[in-house]
Design a protein around this motif. Structure first.
Motif, PDB file in Angstrom:
ATOM      1  N   ASP A 225     -51.841 -28.258  44.538  1.00 24.65           N
ATOM      2  CA  ASP A 225     -53.151 -28.570  45.083  1.00 24.65           C
ATOM      3  C   ASP A 225     -53.938 -29.213  43.940  1.00 24.65           C
ATOM      4  O   ASP A 225     -54.511 -28.520  43.093  1.00 24.65           O
ATOM      5  CB  ASP A 225     -53.820 -27.276  45.569  1.00 24.65           C
ATOM      6  N   CYS A 226     -53.912 -30.519  43.876  1.00 25.34           N
ATOM      7  CA  CYS A 226     -54.343 -31.229  42.672  1.00 25.34           C
ATOM      8  C   CYS A 226     -55.802 -30.989  42.301  1.00 25.34           C
ATOM      9  O   CYS A 226     -56.181 -31.126  41.132  1.00 25.34           O
ATOM     10  CB  CYS A 226     -54.079 -32.730  42.828  1.00 25.34           C
ATOM     11  N   GLY A 227     -56.633 -30.633  43.257  1.00 26.73           N
ATOM     12  CA  GLY A 227     -58.014 -30.297  42.940  1.00 26.73           C
ATOM     13  C   GLY A 227     -58.152 -28.943  42.285  1.00 26.73           C
ATOM     14  O   GLY A 227     -59.245 -28.585  41.823  1.00 26.73           O
ATOM     15  N   GLN A 231     -55.376 -28.408  32.954  1.00 30.98           N
ATOM     16  CA  GLN A 231     -54.459 -28.495  31.812  1.00 30.98           C
ATOM     17  C   GLN A 231     -55.271 -28.247  30.544  1.00 30.98           C
ATOM     18  O   GLN A 231     -56.240 -28.967  30.282  1.00 30.98           O
ATOM     19  CB  GLN A 231     -53.773 -29.858  31.769  1.00 30.98           C
ATOM     20  N   ILE A 232     -54.861 -27.246  29.762  1.00 34.07           N
ATOM     21  CA  ILE A 232     -55.656 -26.793  28.616  1.00 34.07           C
ATOM     22  C   ILE A 232     -54.840 -26.899  27.330  1.00 34.07           C
ATOM     23  O   ILE A 232     -53.701 -26.453  27.274  1.00 34.07           O
ATOM     24  CB  ILE A 232     -56.103 -25.324  28.808  1.00 34.07           C
ATOM     25  N   GLY A 233     -55.458 -27.503  26.300  1.00 35.20           N
ATOM     26  CA  GLY A 233     -54.836 -27.544  24.983  1.00 35.20           C
ATOM     27  C   GLY A 233     -54.131 -28.831  24.648  1.00 35.20           C
ATOM     28  O   GLY A 233     -53.469 -28.930  23.603  1.00 35.20           O
ATOM     29  N   LEU A 234     -54.241 -29.840  25.512  1.00 32.32           N
ATOM     30  CA  LEU A 234     -53.498 -31.092  25.313  1.00 32.32           C
ATOM     31  C   LEU A 234     -53.959 -31.789  24.034  1.00 32.32           C
ATOM     32  O   LEU A 234     -55.142 -31.834  23.722  1.00 32.32           O
ATOM     33  CB  LEU A 234     -53.694 -32.022  26.505  1.00 32.32           C
ATOM     34  N   GLY A 251     -56.781 -35.853  39.954  1.00 32.00           N
ATOM     35  CA  GLY A 251     -57.774 -34.817  40.213  1.00 32.00           C
ATOM     36  C   GLY A 251     -57.661 -33.612  39.315  1.00 32.00           C
ATOM     37  O   GLY A 251     -58.408 -32.637  39.468  1.00 32.00           O
ATOM     38  N   PHE A 252     -56.726 -33.653  38.343  1.00 30.66           N
ATOM     39  CA  PHE A 252     -56.590 -32.544  37.402  1.00 30.66           C
ATOM     40  C   PHE A 252     -57.825 -32.467  36.507  1.00 30.66           C
ATOM     41  O   PHE A 252     -58.400 -33.493  36.135  1.00 30.66           O
ATOM     42  CB  PHE A 252     -55.389 -32.737  36.474  1.00 30.66           C
ATOM     43  N   ARG A 253     -58.193 -31.248  36.111  1.00 29.44           N
ATOM     44  CA  ARG A 253     -59.157 -31.089  35.024  1.00 29.44           C
ATOM     45  C   ARG A 253     -58.364 -31.031  33.721  1.00 29.44           C
ATOM     46  O   ARG A 253     -57.454 -30.198  33.576  1.00 29.44           O
ATOM     47  CB  ARG A 253     -59.975 -29.811  35.186  1.00 29.44           C
ATOM     48  N   MET A 269     -62.836 -20.305  31.122  1.00 32.11           N
ATOM     49  CA  MET A 269     -62.060 -19.627  32.145  1.00 32.11           C
ATOM     50  C   MET A 269     -62.925 -19.155  33.307  1.00 32.11           C
ATOM     51  O   MET A 269     -62.443 -19.044  34.438  1.00 32.11           O
ATOM     52  CB  MET A 269     -61.275 -18.473  31.527  1.00 32.11           C
ATOM     53  N   ALA A 270     -64.192 -18.908  33.057  1.00 35.97           N
ATOM     54  CA  ALA A 270     -65.095 -18.594  34.172  1.00 35.97           C
ATOM     55  C   ALA A 270     -65.188 -19.790  35.111  1.00 35.97           C
ATOM     56  O   ALA A 270     -65.191 -19.650  36.350  1.00 35.97           O
ATOM     57  CB  ALA A 270     -66.480 -18.208  33.646  1.00 35.97           C
ATOM     58  N   GLU A 271     -65.238 -20.986  34.546  1.00 34.20           N
ATOM     59  CA  GLU A 271     -65.263 -22.200  35.359  1.00 34.20           C
ATOM     60  C   GLU A 271     -63.928 -22.400  36.078  1.00 34.20           C
ATOM     61  O   GLU A 271     -63.901 -22.829  37.240  1.00 34.20           O
ATOM     62  CB  GLU A 271     -65.569 -23.400  34.472  1.00 34.20           C
ATOM     63  N   VAL A 272     -62.836 -22.091  35.395  1.00 32.24           N
ATOM     64  CA  VAL A 272     -61.508 -22.242  35.996  1.00 32.24           C
ATOM     65  C   VAL A 272     -61.360 -21.307  37.197  1.00 32.24           C
ATOM     66  O   VAL A 272     -60.805 -21.693  38.238  1.00 32.24           O
ATOM     67  CB  VAL A 272     -60.410 -21.982  34.949  1.00 32.24           C
ATOM     68  N   ARG A 273     -61.848 -20.084  37.071  1.00 27.55           N
ATOM     69  CA  ARG A 273     -61.755 -19.150  38.196  1.00 27.55           C
ATOM     70  C   ARG A 273     -62.495 -19.687  39.423  1.00 27.55           C
ATOM     71  O   ARG A 273     -62.025 -19.563  40.560  1.00 27.55           O
ATOM     72  CB  ARG A 273     -62.287 -17.773  37.805  1.00 27.55           C
ATOM     73  N   THR A 274     -63.635 -20.302  39.181  1.00 24.09           N
ATOM     74  CA  THR A 274     -64.370 -20.907  40.282  1.00 24.09           C
ATOM     75  C   THR A 274     -63.576 -22.063  40.888  1.00 24.09           C
ATOM     76  O   THR A 274     -63.485 -22.213  42.119  1.00 24.09           O
ATOM     77  CB  THR A 274     -65.743 -21.410  39.803  1.00 24.09           C
ATOM     78  N   GLN A 275     -62.995 -22.875  40.034  1.00 23.79           N
ATOM     79  CA  GLN A 275     -62.192 -24.005  40.491  1.00 23.79           C
ATOM     80  C   GLN A 275     -60.996 -23.548  41.324  1.00 23.79           C
ATOM     81  O   GLN A 275     -60.665 -24.167  42.340  1.00 23.79           O
ATOM     82  CB  GLN A 275     -61.700 -24.815  39.283  1.00 23.79           C
TER      83      GLN A 275
END
Length: 362
Positions: A225-227, A231-234, A251-253, A269-275
């Motif tokens: 589900d691309c939305g 991807q973290i740490g690139l 659509g990846f963050r 991670m708070a934002e990621v949980r919402t996403q």
């Protein structure tokens, strides 16, 4: 083994009888067996369900026994399990240094250091999740495509019962067939991808399947589900000025390592949980996301990476997500004679276990 059991039995006079009974057989009692004997100390188990409880190093030497993940019992199927540690020992898809085929074995060895409770979060996974080590997928080291087929078929069996796989890699190629199986059951999933590399290449040396291509293949097949992908740490050098343009176009963050320097990742991670919302989520953690000063035993190291603290923050930040699978990949023991990379990997896998939706917290 007999000498170990004699030494453990000799402790009976020094520790409570219920605890002595718990360890004297040389393997963990189940909660049901303990209750049948009138024993239910809090350190052992709680509730009415039967759980596997690893032996404590207070009473059984860490170096004893056959290595399993966290010294959990081994079983060859997922019957009765809510979660399972499973190894996928391949490095046929690597583009640089080999050795990840030995990752699952070394992670299991180093996992003997793990204890039953998470002191940082007060998670008690062995009081709330039925989990065991179910061994390794029987991969084909001479044929990567056949290995992918074997992995896909093995994970179909694992996830069809609702068991959550906690995977020890192996190179990152394995995420592709695993996600094929996961998406068959759950539909397109969200993805928390922690890595130094985006792994969205189309073709590498003429091949579509390898550790640099899994998430491109996953997008093409509608597995993600691309939305709901982050991807973290690139980081690292690239083949173009914007190495992550393709990821963003899907659509990846994308959170590059530079955005993570000198800060806590708890707000991220708070934002990621919402996403991610309430839908199914898969967590894929490449050990090379961490700076090679902390985790040198990997195939494609990149400088200026995440710290182990940030890695733990990311995983703990997944608490509350509907996690349906996790992996820890690219540990290459030959490039780390200290064992520290595998030790770090073992701890990160324990953290993954601790954030599964059914885990109890004190």
């Amino acid at each position: 083994m007999s000498s170990v059991l004699r030494n453990v039995t000799a402790l009976h006079d020094m520790i409570p009888s219920c605890v002595a009974r718990f360890w004297s057989r040389g393997r963990p009692w189940t909660c049901g067996e303990l209750r049948a004997q009138g024993s239910n100390p809090r350190r052992e188990c709680s509730g009415t369900r039967r759980f596997n409880v690893p032996p404590s190093a207070e009473f059984v030497a860490r170096v004893s026994g056959i290595p399993t993940m966290a010294k959990l019992p081994f079983q060859d199927t997922t019957e009765g399990l809510q979660a399972a540690f499973v190894g996928v020992p391949i490095d046929t898809g690597t583009s640089n240094r080999p050795g990840a085929r030995f990752g699952p074995r070394q992670i299991r060895v180093e996992s003997a250091m793990l204890r039953s409770y998470n002191s940082g979060t007060r998670a008690a996974p062995y009081e709330s999740v039925m989990v065991a080590d179910i061994g390794d997928v029987n991969v084909n080291l001479f044929d990567l495509k056949d290995s992918c087929k074997r992995i896909r078929e093995a994970y179909r069996k694992i996830v069809e019962t609702g068991c959550v796989p906690l995977t020890m890699g192996g190179d990152h190629t394995i995420a592709y067939p695993i996600l094929q199986a996961v998406a068959e059951k759950y539909g397109p999933v969200g993805l928390v991808h922690v890595d130094a590399h985006a792994d969205v290449s189309d073709v590498v040396l003429g091949e579509k399947i390898g550790h640099g291509t899994p998430f491109r293949r996953c997008v093409e097949e509608g597995l993600l589900d691309c939305g709901r992908v982050v991807q973290i740490g690139l980081r690292g050098t690239g083949y173009s000025a914007d190495s992550y343009e393709w990821s963003r176009s899907q659509g990846f963050r994308v959170v590059q390592a530079e955005e993570c320097w000198f800060k806590s990742l708890a707000p991220l991670m708070a934002e990621v949980r919402t996403q991610m919302g309430s839908g199914p989520v898969y967590l894929s953690f490449d050990i090379d996301a961490l700076d090679p000063g902390f985790a040198p035993g990997t195939g494609t190291p990149e400088i200026a990476g995440l710290t182990p603290i940030q890695g733990v923050e990311i995983i703990r930040g997944c608490r509350g997500l509907n996690l349906v699978g996790c992996d820890l990949v690219e540990v290459s023991p030959p490039y780390d004679t200290t064992g520290n990379t595998a030790l770090t990997g073992a701890n990160l896998l324990f953290e993954m276990l601790c954030v599964l939706p059914m885990v109890k917290y004190y």
